[in-house]
Design an enzyme around this catalytic site. Structure first.
Site, PDB file in Angstrom:
ATOM      1  N   LEU A   1       0.834  -1.196   0.000  1.00 27.51           N
ATOM      2  CA  LEU A   1       0.000   0.000   0.000  1.00 27.51           C
ATOM      3  C   LEU A   1       0.878   1.259   0.000  1.00 27.51           C
ATOM      4  O   LEU A   1       0.693   2.169  -0.816  1.00 27.51           O
ATOM      5  CB  LEU A   1      -0.906  -0.018   1.245  1.00 27.51           C
TER       6      LEU A   1
ATOM      7  N   GLU B   1       1.034   0.042  10.121  1.00 28.78           N
ATOM      8  CA  GLU B   1      -0.434  -0.138  10.140  1.00 28.78           C
ATOM      9  C   GLU B   1      -1.127   1.107  10.706  1.00 28.78           C
ATOM     10  O   GLU B   1      -2.169   1.011  11.348  1.00 28.78           O
ATOM     11  CB  GLU B   1      -0.836  -1.380  10.947  1.00 28.78           C
TER      12      GLU B   1
END
Ligand SMILES: Cc1cc2nc3c(=O)[nH]c(=O)nc-3n(C[C@H](O)[C@H](O)[C@H](O)COP(=O)(O)OP(=O)(O)OC[C@H]3O[C@@H](n4cnc5c(N)ncnc54)[C@H](O)[C@@H]3O)c2cc1C
Length: 373
Positions: free
Chosen positions: A121, A357
């Site tokens: 990502l 995260e």
């Protein structure tokens, strides 16, 4: 909310603890230095079902058994915990959004004793700002069934050794998730970062150049990549909470042992109130961390949105983990700063938990938005 572990949850926790003691704890330095050795461990983890534990029927509808297992693996080595966490997150994405063909192919790979999976990502300008992904996937003018991907991803765990990865790329105005085999032409590792901790997990940059991917490799619907990624991050954030518990437990146990056995002024340092109180605070924090993990798992098991509980657990557990690792190092005095005593590794490994995260700052944004809407 039932705080008792079920027999199945206890069994999964023990299975991971036994695996960690048998296959990881004694071999950490070999795992850090030798990628072949690490790859052998990953094969065993896959064959034991640890790469797909999060989607196992053994969980009986509550993911807690998986997260307790992840804490056990992370207590032995947090870098191996990263491999387990990311791969299970990808397995869950495929189970939730994959076509039957994708599920058959990729979940079989994760169970067949091959490599872990990766999740790509982050980009240079798209870390916290996940909406700003610039990697492009454009439909081929001559063959609209094929997407051509160009762009760069940064700081991707294990993307060099992964068998496949989930990539988030921009298609027209929205993001789309793609399943990409690692050996696809046009996918290249451009850099391996030198990290301060988590030495058993590689962190690499990837370049996609004229990389042709059939439409059938889209995960979920086109344009839904961001919501798939954000859903995966909710699940992954509970994983970081669990990982933080594992690291903190290891640091606490090392500090407790040192406080009982190391002497100053003619007595064990644990007899000094300043040291004893640090241990008390660690115990309290670890207890609170476990409760927040239970709460987040309970919320996830309700099959409703659990973003608030996941971010709450991630924020508190990662921050508390850093405090515990730092105090454990302090209790070791000068030897805490020396390689060879395990606490310096826990301290280095802990440092990443408030960053990946979603940083602690981003968790506070997520939590406060929930409170204020
Ligand atoms: C060990 C490790 C493993 C990783 N593995 C992966 C992986 O497998 N896949 C993947 O895609 N990514 C991975 N990452 C990347 C990680 O998710 C990002 O580093 C993280 O999300 C932060 O993004 P950034 O580094 O671009 O920092 P930035 O977003 O540039 O943030 C820099 C600083 O500014 C703060 N900040 C940014 N925006 C705001 C705001 N709006 N308000 C307040 N403060 C703000 C941040 O909290 C941070 O302190 C990994 C990173 C590490 C360290």
């Amino acid at each position: 909310m039932d705080l008792n572990l079920t027999p199945k949850q206890k069994m999964l926790q023990k299975k991971c603890r036994d695996f960690a003691q048998r296959e990881i704890t004694r071999y950490v330095s070999q795992l850090e230095m030798d990628p072949e050795f690490r790859s052998g461990l990953y094969q065993k983890m896959s064959q034991e079902g640890l790469f797909t534990l999060l989607i196992s029927p053994e969980l009986e509808g509550n993911p807690l058994g998986y997260y307790l297992g992840l804490a056990e693996i992370s207590q032995a080595d947090a870098g191996i915990g990263v491999g387990m966490a990311v791969t299970n997150m990808v397995a869950e994405m495929i189970q939730l959004h994959g076509t039957p063909e994708q599920q058959t192919k990729y979940l079989k790979l994760l169970r067949a004793g091959t490599a872990p999976a990766a999740f790509a990502l982050t980009e240079k300008q798209a870390g916290s700002d996940v909406r700003n992904v610039q990697t492009k996937a454009v439909q081929d003018f001559n063959n609209p069934d094929v997407y051509v991907i160009d762009g760069e991803k940064q700081l991707i765990s294990n993307a060099d050794s992964a068998g496949f990865l989930v990539l988030i790329a921009k298609t027209e105005d929205e993001s789309t998730a793609f399943l990409i085999d690692r050996n696809t032409p046009g996918v290249e590792v451009t850099k391996k970062e030198q990290k301060i901790g988590l030495l058993t997990a590689n962190l690499v940059n990837l370049r996609f150049r004229n990389c042709k991917i059939p439409e059938s490799q889209i995960l979920g619907k086109p344009g839904k990549g961001l919501s798939i990624a954000l859903g995966a991050l909710d699940s992954g954030r509970i994983g970081i909470a669990a990982q933080s518990i594992g690291i903190a437990q290891a640091a606490y146990e090392a500090a407790l042992h040192y406080a009982k056995t190391h002497e100053a002024f003619g007595e064990p340092i644990g007899k000094f109130q300043a040291i004893a109180f640090k241990l008390a605070d660690m115990h309290v924090k670890l207890s609170a961390m476990r409760q927040l993990l239970l709460q987040a798992c309970w919320a996830k098991a309700q099959k409703k949105e659990y973003t608030l509980e996941a971010s709450t657990a991630k924020l508190f557990c990662s921050e508390a983990c850093n405090e515990i690792a730092s105090e454990a190092l302090q209790i070791h005095g000068g030897y805490g700063y020396i390689k060879g005593y395990p606490v310096e590794k826990y301290w280095r490994d802990a440092r990443a938990t408030t960053i990946y995260e979603g940083t602690s700052e981003i968790q506070r944004i997520v939590i406060s938005r929930h409170l204020l809407t």
